[in-house]
Structure formats: structure tokens, C-alpha cells
Design a protein around this motif. Structure first.
Motif, PDB file in Angstrom:
ATOM      1  N   MET A  25      37.035  -3.526   8.118  1.00 22.93           N
ATOM      2  CA  MET A  25      37.641  -2.666   7.099  1.00 22.93           C
ATOM      3  C   MET A  25      38.550  -1.663   7.802  1.00 22.93           C
ATOM      4  O   MET A  25      38.164  -1.079   8.807  1.00 22.93           O
ATOM      5  CB  MET A  25      36.548  -1.928   6.308  1.00 22.93           C
ATOM      6  CG  MET A  25      37.075  -0.876   5.339  1.00 22.93           C
ATOM      7  SD  MET A  25      35.728  -0.032   4.447  1.00 22.93           S
ATOM      8  CE  MET A  25      35.366  -1.272   3.177  1.00 22.93           C
ATOM      9  N   THR A  26      39.763  -1.498   7.290  1.00 26.76           N
ATOM     10  CA  THR A  26      40.617  -0.426   7.793  1.00 26.76           C
ATOM     11  C   THR A  26      40.542   0.739   6.808  1.00 26.76           C
ATOM     12  O   THR A  26      40.586   0.536   5.594  1.00 26.76           O
ATOM     13  CB  THR A  26      42.077  -0.885   7.937  1.00 26.76           C
ATOM     14  OG1 THR A  26      42.586  -1.285   6.659  1.00 26.76           O
ATOM     15  CG2 THR A  26      42.200  -2.051   8.911  1.00 26.76           C
ATOM     16  N   VAL A  27      40.402   1.936   7.351  1.00 30.19           N
ATOM     17  CA  VAL A  27      40.419   3.157   6.528  1.00 30.19           C
ATOM     18  C   VAL A  27      41.542   4.028   7.085  1.00 30.19           C
ATOM     19  O   VAL A  27      41.435   4.597   8.169  1.00 30.19           O
ATOM     20  CB  VAL A  27      39.068   3.895   6.573  1.00 30.19           C
ATOM     21  CG1 VAL A  27      39.131   5.160   5.718  1.00 30.19           C
ATOM     22  CG2 VAL A  27      37.933   2.983   6.124  1.00 30.19           C
ATOM     23  N   ASP A  28      42.627   4.066   6.346  1.00 33.52           N
ATOM     24  CA  ASP A  28      43.867   4.677   6.840  1.00 33.52           C
ATOM     25  C   ASP A  28      44.066   6.034   6.160  1.00 33.52           C
ATOM     26  O   ASP A  28      44.359   6.101   4.971  1.00 33.52           O
ATOM     27  CB  ASP A  28      45.035   3.739   6.526  1.00 33.52           C
ATOM     28  CG  ASP A  28      46.327   4.164   7.201  1.00 33.52           C
ATOM     29  OD1 ASP A  28      46.456   5.349   7.571  1.00 33.52           O
ATOM     30  OD2 ASP A  28      47.223   3.292   7.349  1.00 33.52           O
ATOM     31  N   CYS A  29      43.896   7.091   6.958  1.00 35.53           N
ATOM     32  CA  CYS A  29      44.041   8.454   6.422  1.00 35.53           C
ATOM     33  C   CYS A  29      45.308   9.140   6.930  1.00 35.53           C
ATOM     34  O   CYS A  29      45.445  10.363   6.824  1.00 35.53           O
ATOM     35  CB  CYS A  29      42.806   9.277   6.764  1.00 35.53           C
ATOM     36  SG  CYS A  29      41.356   8.766   5.824  1.00 35.53           S
ATOM     37  N   ASP A  30      46.226   8.383   7.478  1.00 35.33           N
ATOM     38  CA  ASP A  30      47.551   8.918   7.779  1.00 35.33           C
ATOM     39  C   ASP A  30      48.224   9.271   6.450  1.00 35.33           C
ATOM     40  O   ASP A  30      47.915   8.678   5.417  1.00 35.33           O
ATOM     41  CB  ASP A  30      48.358   7.833   8.514  1.00 35.33           C
ATOM     42  CG  ASP A  30      49.663   8.345   9.105  1.00 35.33           C
ATOM     43  OD1 ASP A  30      49.670   8.700  10.298  1.00 35.33           O
ATOM     44  OD2 ASP A  30      50.684   8.372   8.380  1.00 35.33           O
TER      45      ASP A  30
ATOM     46  N   ALA B 264      46.862  -9.215   3.620  1.00 36.31           N
ATOM     47  CA  ALA B 264      47.041  -9.317   2.168  1.00 36.31           C
ATOM     48  C   ALA B 264      46.035 -10.230   1.494  1.00 36.31           C
ATOM     49  O   ALA B 264      45.950 -10.266   0.272  1.00 36.31           O
ATOM     50  CB  ALA B 264      48.453  -9.797   1.850  1.00 36.31           C
ATOM     51  N   GLY B 265      45.242 -10.960   2.269  1.00 35.21           N
ATOM     52  CA  GLY B 265      44.274 -11.874   1.646  1.00 35.21           C
ATOM     53  C   GLY B 265      43.098 -11.187   0.986  1.00 35.21           C
ATOM     54  O   GLY B 265      42.443 -11.761   0.136  1.00 35.21           O
ATOM     55  N   THR B 266      42.800  -9.951   1.381  1.00 32.47           N
ATOM     56  CA  THR B 266      41.577  -9.334   0.894  1.00 32.47           C
ATOM     57  C   THR B 266      41.834  -8.521  -0.355  1.00 32.47           C
ATOM     58  O   THR B 266      42.522  -7.515  -0.319  1.00 32.47           O
ATOM     59  CB  THR B 266      40.957  -8.427   1.970  1.00 32.47           C
ATOM     60  OG1 THR B 266      40.763  -9.197   3.140  1.00 32.47           O
ATOM     61  CG2 THR B 266      39.630  -7.869   1.509  1.00 32.47           C
ATOM     62  N   ARG B 267      41.277  -8.966  -1.449  1.00 29.32           N
ATOM     63  CA  ARG B 267      41.467  -8.271  -2.715  1.00 29.32           C
ATOM     64  C   ARG B 267      40.128  -8.086  -3.379  1.00 29.32           C
ATOM     65  O   ARG B 267      39.185  -8.808  -3.129  1.00 29.32           O
ATOM     66  CB  ARG B 267      42.386  -9.094  -3.624  1.00 29.32           C
ATOM     67  CG  ARG B 267      43.780  -9.259  -3.045  1.00 29.32           C
ATOM     68  CD  ARG B 267      44.473 -10.491  -3.614  1.00 29.32           C
ATOM     69  NE  ARG B 267      45.651 -10.817  -2.819  1.00 29.32           N
ATOM     70  CZ  ARG B 267      46.891 -10.453  -3.125  1.00 29.32           C
ATOM     71  NH1 ARG B 267      47.113  -9.735  -4.200  1.00 29.32           N
ATOM     72  NH2 ARG B 267      47.892 -10.780  -2.369  1.00 29.32           N
TER      73      ARG B 267
ATOM     74  N   THR C  19      39.863 -12.705  -2.018  1.00 29.53           N
ATOM     75  CA  THR C  19      39.135 -13.002  -0.790  1.00 29.53           C
ATOM     76  C   THR C  19      39.937 -12.824   0.457  1.00 29.53           C
ATOM     77  O   THR C  19      41.147 -12.988   0.461  1.00 29.53           O
ATOM     78  CB  THR C  19      38.554 -14.424  -0.724  1.00 29.53           C
ATOM     79  OG1 THR C  19      39.595 -15.334  -0.776  1.00 29.53           O
ATOM     80  CG2 THR C  19      37.400 -14.629  -1.626  1.00 29.53           C
ATOM     81  N   GLY C  20      39.209 -12.572   1.513  1.00 26.48           N
ATOM     82  CA  GLY C  20      39.848 -12.305   2.791  1.00 26.48           C
ATOM     83  C   GLY C  20      38.815 -11.697   3.689  1.00 26.48           C
ATOM     84  O   GLY C  20      37.717 -11.390   3.252  1.00 26.48           O
ATOM     85  N   ASP C  21      39.159 -11.533   4.938  1.00 27.93           N
ATOM     86  CA  ASP C  21      38.169 -11.057   5.894  1.00 27.93           C
ATOM     87  C   ASP C  21      38.429  -9.634   6.366  1.00 27.93           C
ATOM     88  O   ASP C  21      37.673  -9.104   7.164  1.00 27.93           O
ATOM     89  CB  ASP C  21      38.076 -12.023   7.085  1.00 27.93           C
ATOM     90  CG  ASP C  21      39.433 -12.316   7.682  1.00 27.93           C
ATOM     91  OD1 ASP C  21      40.385 -11.564   7.407  1.00 27.93           O
ATOM     92  OD2 ASP C  21      39.542 -13.308   8.427  1.00 27.93           O
TER      93      ASP C  21
END
Ligand SMILES: [Zn+2]
Length: 330
Positions: free
Chosen positions: A155-160, A172-175, A200-202
């Protein structure tokens, strides 16, 4: 004796040779020095990365783009979009940043957390760079961990303060199922939260960012929290908490990649949010606490930070290490 219960990844060669620029290329060395001088870290807490291999870079980027970078054949338009001046030395610095994120991801899996005092180049796409980002070091690190069968889901958690457009495009696969997040904030400053509508996506991507800012076109992340201008500490923290809870209800990552941008700061030159230095440290603590509670390893990168006073950017980035020490002590 090692003071920190985790490793910091750093090289003097993280310096980006871009001349006078709004991006403070010297911030990496300044953070390193601040951590040593203030006794937060000792020399033995640091690991020195090796550059990523071309094979690693190609896990994310296209052969044509990599070839252009290695042969200095970006078009003028491509170089303009990058917004930093091309040089072979700059290419080496980005390969090294990617190597640093690979090392940090690997160490995080062993030590629960690791901080790359660099990286977080979340505006890089597979076939081009933009917004000061040539190579997407975080995506390279995730794909390398997956290739080595060390993780399957991240999981990416982007707080920029800027949306993670490259991250969103690459993964883009993970929805997730559509619909708004349940509101936890009574504030009138309700951000427009969007979630994507099929699955789906990883790799699950979360981005909290100022809506009215670069990039103009924002490819959808798994969760985008489009914050209004001028949002402050308490509202921001409520929405981060909300997004993390929602994401972790729907997805079980084996690694969180935390993109800890310093530019939501209220005195940032390229940001329009209003977080304080203390609020940004609480942000880091919140993320680390959620990860620790759920036993999910965290790899940290720094991304942007353009405070009017460089010292503030250095303080915000240094505080991320202090927050990790406080949360992961013992
Ligand atoms: Zn930014």
C-alpha cells in the motif's frame, strides 16, 4: 551502540545536481547532519545504498524511456516536463535514490520500519518523468520486493501536498468498491473523496493532497482525498485517519510505503495547505501508530518540501525519524 531500533538509508550522492532551483537539493545532506548533530542518530544507524540495477528500473519503466535517460536523448519537451535539467550525473542520482528505496523496503520487512532519507519521486511515470521526478523509486522498490517474493501486496500512503499521479498510473490495477468514505469530520472543509469503482491489483494507492495544485490531471488512486486549500492540522489528521481506516478495511498490505512529503506545511512555496510543523509530526506518528498496531512494516521516503526557510523543511523531515523512534521504541 546503535541508538535507533531501525535503519536510515542515506548517501551523500543523493544530492541532485540541478543548480539553483526551488527543489532544495542539499536537503538530504542537511537532514543527515541534523540527525547526527542533535543526537537522534549515530553513524552506525545509517546504511549506504547501491544504485538500483537497470533490471530493477525496468520493473517499472519502459525500455525506451530508460534508453533515452542513459543516452541523453530526451526531447526538449520531455526535459521541460521533468522541470529539472538533464545530466548523466542526475540519472545516477535517481538510480541511487531507487536503490535506497529498495534497501529501505528490504530493511523495513526485517525491522518493522526503515527510512530512506530521500526518494519519494511520485510524479514519475513508466515512460516519462515530470515534476522533478525522473524515476519512481517507490514503485521500483515495490516491484523488486514482489519479484523477490518478499511481499505480494503493498500500500502506498502519499501525504505529499501534490497528488501521486505517477503512483496512481503505475498501479492502476488496484481499485476498490465505489462510494464515498464515511465522513468523520464535522468540518465545513469536506474534501471531495473519490474511490475507484472496480477491483483488483496488488498495490493499493492512497493520496491525500491539495486538489487545487499540480498535477492538473490526476489519474485515480485507489483512494484520493482531494483537500481544499488552507486545510489545517486537525482536519488533515482526521482525513488521514479516515483514509487509512477505509483502505485497511479493504486491503491487507504486507508493506506500507509512506511518502512523507514536507510540503503540506503552511509556509511551503509550492503548497497551499496550512499544516504546522507539529501537525506534520502528528501526521507521521498517526501513520506509524496505525502500521505498528496492525504489524505492517513501513518504508518511508521524503518526496517534496519547499519551505521558505530550508531549516523548516529539514526540521519536518528530521521529525519523521523522531516520530518513528517514538512509535517504534521498545
Ligand atoms: Zn510535492
Amino acid at each position: 551502540m546503535t541508538m535507533l531500533p531501525f535503519k536510515l538509508v542515506y548517501s551523500d550522492d543523493y544530492y541532485l545536481p540541478i543548480g539553483a532551483h526551488v527543489f532544495p537539493a542539499e536537503k538530504y545532506e542537511r537532514v543527515h547532519n541534523r540527525l547526527i548533530e542533535t543526537g537522534v542518530a549515530e553513524v552506525s544507524d545509517f546504511l549506504t545504498p547501491q544504485p538500483a540495477s537497470d533490471e530493477d528500473i525496468l520493473l517499472v519503466h519502459t525500455p525506451l524511456y530508460v534508453q533515452k535517460l542513459k543516452t541523453g536523448t530526451l526531447s526538449p519537451r520531455e526535459e521541460l516536463e521533468l522541470e529539472i535539467p538533464y545530466s548523466p550525473e542526475l540519472v545516477r542520482a535517481f538510480w541511487l535514490a531507487a536503490g535506497g528505496s529498495i534497501l529501505a523496503a528490504d530493511r523495513a520487512l526485517k525491522d518493522r520500519v526503515a527510512v530512506n532519507l530521500g526518494g519519494g519521486f511520485h510524479h514519475a511515470f513508466p515512460d516519462h518523468g515530470e515534476g522533478f521526478c525522473m524515476i519512481h523509486d517507490v514503485a521500483v522498490a515495490i516491484r523488486r520486493m514482489q519479484r523477490d517474493h518478499k511481499i505480494t501486496r503493498a500500500m502506498t500512503v502519499d501525504c505529499d501536498v501534490h497528488q501521486g499521479n505517477g503512483t496512481a498510473a503505475i498501479f492502476a490495477g488496484t481499485r476498490i468498491p465505489g462510494g464515498p468514505l464515511p465522513s468523520t469530520s464535522a468540518s465545513v472543509l469536506s474534501p471531495a473523496v473519490t474511490t475507484r469503482s472496480s477491483h483488483t491489483g496488488d498495490v493499493f494507492t492512497i493520496s491525500l493532497h491539495q486538489e487545487n495544485n499540480y498535477p492538473v490531471s490526476k489519474p485515480p488512486s485507489s483512494i484520493d482525498v482531494n483537500l481544499p486549500d488552507g486545510i489545517g492540522d486537525d482536519d488533515y489528521l482526521a482525513w488521514l485517519d479516515n483514509a487509512l481506516s477505509s483502505g485497511l478495511r479493504q486491503f491487507e498490505p504486507e508493506l506500507i510505503c509512506y511518502i512523507a512529503g514536507a510540503d503540506p506545511y503552511r509556509e511551503d512555496q509550492l503548497g497551499g495547505l496550512a499544516l504546522t510543523i507539529e501537525g506534520l509530526k502528528r501526521r507521521d506518528e498517526l501513520l506509524f501508530r496505525v502500521a505498528r498496531t496492525r504489524s505492517i512494516p513501513v518504508m518511508v521516503t521524503y518526496a517534496g518540501g519547499y519551505a521558505q526557510r530550508l531549516e523548516d523543511t529539514v526540521t519536518i523531515h528530521s521529525n519523521t525519524v523522531i516520530a518513528a523512534r517514538e512509535v517504534f521504541a521498545g
